[in-house]
Write a protein that holds these residues in place. Structure first.
Motif, mmCIF file in Angstrom:
data_model
loop_
_atom_site.group_PDB
_atom_site.id
_atom_site.type_symbol
_atom_site.label_atom_id
_atom_site.label_comp_id
_atom_site.label_asym_id
_atom_site.label_seq_id
_atom_site.Cartn_x
_atom_site.Cartn_y
_atom_site.Cartn_z
ATOM 1 N N LYS A 1 0.784 -1.166 0.138
ATOM 2 C CA LYS A 1 0.024 0.080 0.155
ATOM 3 C C LYS A 1 0.772 1.145 0.197
ATOM 4 O O LYS A 1 1.736 1.324 0.853
ATOM 5 C CB LYS A 1 -0.939 -0.038 1.253
ATOM 6 C CG LYS A 1 -1.915 1.077 1.283
ATOM 7 C CD LYS A 1 -2.942 1.013 2.331
ATOM 8 C CE LYS A 1 -3.826 -0.075 2.165
ATOM 9 N NZ LYS A 1 -4.737 -0.141 3.562
ATOM 10 N N LEU A 2 0.540 2.005 -0.746
ATOM 11 C CA LEU A 2 1.427 3.409 -1.244
ATOM 12 C C LEU A 2 0.492 4.508 -1.141
ATOM 13 O O LEU A 2 -0.543 4.386 -1.738
ATOM 14 C CB LEU A 2 2.351 3.434 -2.324
ATOM 15 C CG LEU A 2 3.461 2.396 -2.522
ATOM 16 C CD1 LEU A 2 4.066 2.252 -3.859
ATOM 17 C CD2 LEU A 2 4.350 2.459 -1.308
ATOM 18 N N LEU A 3 0.830 5.670 -0.728
ATOM 19 C CA LEU A 3 0.008 6.991 -1.118
ATOM 20 C C LEU A 3 0.956 7.781 -2.066
ATOM 21 O O LEU A 3 2.224 7.930 -2.141
ATOM 22 C CB LEU A 3 0.177 7.691 0.146
ATOM 23 C CG LEU A 3 -0.631 7.278 1.457
ATOM 24 C CD1 LEU A 3 -0.521 8.327 2.599
ATOM 25 C CD2 LEU A 3 -2.184 7.390 1.066
ATOM 26 N N LEU A 4 0.338 7.803 -3.197
ATOM 27 C CA LEU A 4 1.024 8.138 -4.466
ATOM 28 C C LEU A 4 0.409 9.765 -5.054
ATOM 29 O O LEU A 4 -0.891 9.822 -4.773
ATOM 30 C CB LEU A 4 0.724 7.283 -5.742
ATOM 31 C CG LEU A 4 1.162 5.944 -5.517
ATOM 32 C CD1 LEU A 4 0.870 5.081 -6.566
ATOM 33 C CD2 LEU A 4 2.552 5.837 -5.286
ATOM 34 N N PRO A 5 1.337 10.514 -5.240
ATOM 35 C CA PRO A 5 0.946 12.148 -5.626
ATOM 36 C C PRO A 5 0.194 11.882 -6.988
ATOM 37 O O PRO A 5 0.853 11.538 -7.897
ATOM 38 C CB PRO A 5 2.126 12.699 -5.676
ATOM 39 C CG PRO A 5 3.020 11.788 -6.058
ATOM 40 C CD PRO A 5 2.760 10.290 -5.244
ATOM 41 N N ALA A 6 -1.042 12.583 -7.134
ATOM 42 C CA ALA A 6 -1.708 12.843 -8.474
ATOM 43 C C ALA A 6 -1.234 14.192 -8.977
ATOM 44 O O ALA A 6 -0.768 15.142 -8.210
ATOM 45 C CB ALA A 6 -3.012 12.662 -8.223
ATOM 46 N N GLU A 7 -1.485 14.463 -10.137
ATOM 47 C CA GLU A 7 -1.112 15.545 -10.776
ATOM 48 C C GLU A 7 -2.001 16.886 -10.101
ATOM 49 O O GLU A 7 -1.448 18.125 -10.109
ATOM 50 C CB GLU A 7 -1.636 15.727 -12.307
ATOM 51 C CG GLU A 7 -0.649 14.711 -12.935
ATOM 52 C CD GLU A 7 -0.853 14.823 -14.544
ATOM 53 O OE1 GLU A 7 -1.989 15.639 -14.899
ATOM 54 O OE2 GLU A 7 -0.268 14.105 -15.243
#
Length: 390
Positions: free
Chosen positions: A4-10
Motif C-alpha cells: 500500500k502506497l500513497l501516490l501523488p496525483a497531478e
C-alpha cells in the motif's frame, strides 16, 4: 504483504494504491518469426564514478542480454540511449563496440547501431560537405565494428539544409557508400525540436515524398525506414508506397500494437523505445502473433499502450526518464540516476502514475521490490507513507 502506497496525483492529492501480482511473462523467448522487432535500449549511469556521466558498462550490457534473451533485437546508440541529450559521440562509440562484442557472445543476438552527425555542432554555418564527412565517419565506424547501420536524422543537416535537394545530395552520397542495407530514421520534432522541417519541408506530405524519392533511388541499400511521427495514418500511407522489399519499422510509441498487426495491405515491423520498457510483454505478444493468436496478441499489448502514451507524453523527448525509471523499479539497475541529470525531467506525479500503469500492464517483475523502490522515491520527495509498506 500488502503493497500500500500513497501516490501523488497531478492535482496534488494523494491516492492509495497497492500493486497487484507479479508479471506473468516468460524471461526468455525465441526470435519472433513474423515481425522484426528492435528495442531501442537505454544506458545505465555509473552513479559511483568520480567523473560525471560515466556509464555503468556492466549494468548497461546486462540489459542488452535481457533484451536478447527475450528474442528482441537491440537498436543501439539511438535517442533512447540519450544520444543528443547527454551521451556524447565518444561514449556512443564505446557503447557500439561493447554492444556488438557482447552480441557475438549471445546466441541469436542481433544489433543495429545509430550513425549520425552528433560530433558536429548544428549551425547554419555548417556545410553540406561537413555533414557528409560526419556521416561518413560514423557509418564507417559502425561498419568497421561489424555492425548494421541505422542512419539517424541529423541536427546539423536540419540546421544548414535549405531545400529538399540538399537532403537528397547528402543521403545519395552516404547510401551509395554503405556496405550493407541501412535503416533510415525519420525522427519527428516532437522527439527532437531541432529536426523540425526535416527532408526540406514543414509540410509532412512534401517531406514524405522527398524521403520516398531517396528510398526508391537506393532501394537496394535500404533495409527499411523507421518513422517516429506519432501519426498512424501517415505511417500506413508511407508503408503502402515503399518499394518491394523495403520494410516499414514503426517508431510510433502510441499506436504500435495496431501498426504491427497491420491490415490486408501490409504491416509494420518495430524499432521502438517503448520496447525497452515493455520488453517481456512485447516478446510474449509477438510469440502469440507468430502462432496466429491475434486476440491474445492484443490482450497482452493493449494494457501497455496507456503506459507508453504516458511515458511519451509531451514533452516527448523526456520519455527516457520513464524508460529508466521502470528499469529501476524492475531491478535492472540499483538507482534512478541518469546521464546529464535527466531523471529530473519528469515530476513525481508522472512517475507515480507510471508505477500504476506498469502494474496494470503486468510489467512489475517483483511488485514487492518495485513497491519498496517507489516507497523510497516518495520518502525522498517528502511524501510520508501511512505505516510504510505493510
Amino acid at each position: 504483504m500488502v503493497r500500500k502506497l500513497l501516490l501523488p496525483a497531478e492535482d496534488g492529492t494523494l491516492l492509495t494504491y497497492s500493486a497487484g501480482e507479479a508479471s506473468p511473462f516468460p524471461k526468455t523467448a525465441p526470435v519472433p518469426r513474423s515481425r522484426v522487432a528492435y528495442a531501442a535500449a537505454h544506458v545505465v549511469l555509473d552513479a559511483q564514478a568520480s567523473e560525471p556521466d560515466q556509464i555503468d558498462w556492466e549494468a548497461t550490457l546486462a540489459y542488452r542480454h535481457h533484451l536478447w534473451s527475450l528474442g528482441l533485437a537491440v537498436a543501439e546508440a539511438m535517442d533512447t540511449s540519450q544520444r543528443g541529450m547527454g551521451l556524447s559521440w565518444a561514449q556512443a562509440q564505446q557503447l557500439i563496440q561493447r554492444s556488438i562484442s557482447e552480441a557475438r557472445s549471445h546466441p541469436g543476438a542481433r544489433v543495429a547501431c545509430g550513425a549520425g552527425t552528433d560530433q558536429l555542432a548544428p549551425s547554419p554555418a555548417v556545410t553540406l560537405e561537413q555533414v557528409r564527412q560526419a556521416y561518413e565517419e560514423q557509418c564507417g565506424f559502425v561498419e568497421s565494428a561489424g555492425g548494421r547501420i541505422i542512419l539517424m536524422a541529423s541536427r546539423a543537416l536540419a540546421a544548414c539544409a535549405r531545400t529538399p535537394e540538399d537532403y537528397m545530395q547528402v543521403y545519395d552520397h552516404i547510401l551509395s557508400q554503405v556496405a550493407q542495407p541501412v535503416i533510415i530514421h525519420w525522427l519527428g520534432d516532437m522527439f527532437d525540436p531541432a529536426l523540425a522541417g526535416y527532408w526540406g519541408s514543414s509540410d509532412l506530405d512534401a517531406a514524405m515524398e522527398s524521403c520516398l524519392v531517396i528510398i526508391k533511388r537506393h532501394a537496394s541499400k535500404v533495409d527499411g525506414v523507421k518513422i517516429s511521427l506519432l501519426d498512424a495514418e501517415r505511417e500506413i500511407a508511407m508503408r503502402r508506397l515503399l518499394p518491394e522489399g523495403v520494410k516499414m519499422y514503426t517508431g510510433d510509441d502510441f499506436n504500435y500494437a495496431d501498426l504491427m498487426l497491420g491490415d490486408e495491405q501490409g504491416h509494420s515491423h518495430a524499432l521502438l523505445g517503448i520496447f525497452d520498457a515493455i520488453a517481456p510483454a512485447a516478446s510474449a505478444a509477438l510469440q502469440q502473433l507468430d502462432a496466429g493468436n491475434i486476440e491474445r496478441y492484443m490482450e497482452i499489448l493493449a494494457p501497455t499502450v496507456p503506459l507508453s502514451r504516458h511515458i511519451f507524453q509531451a514533452p516527448t523527448y523526456n520519455y527516457k526518464a520513464g524508460i529508466v525509471f521502470l528499469a529501476y523499479l524492475n531491478g535492472h539497475q540499483d538507482h534512478f540516476k541518469m546521464v546529464a541529470g535527466l531523471e529530473s525531467a519528469r515530476p513525481l506525479s508522472h512517475l507515480a502514475r507510471l508505477f500504476v500503469l506498469a502494474d496494470q500492464a503486468r510489467l512489475l517483475v517483483d511488485p514487492d521490490v518495485a513497491s519498496e523502490r517507489m516507497h523510497a522515491i516518495l520518502l525522498q520527495a517528502g511524501i510520508e507513507q501511512e505505516g510504510g509498506i505493510r
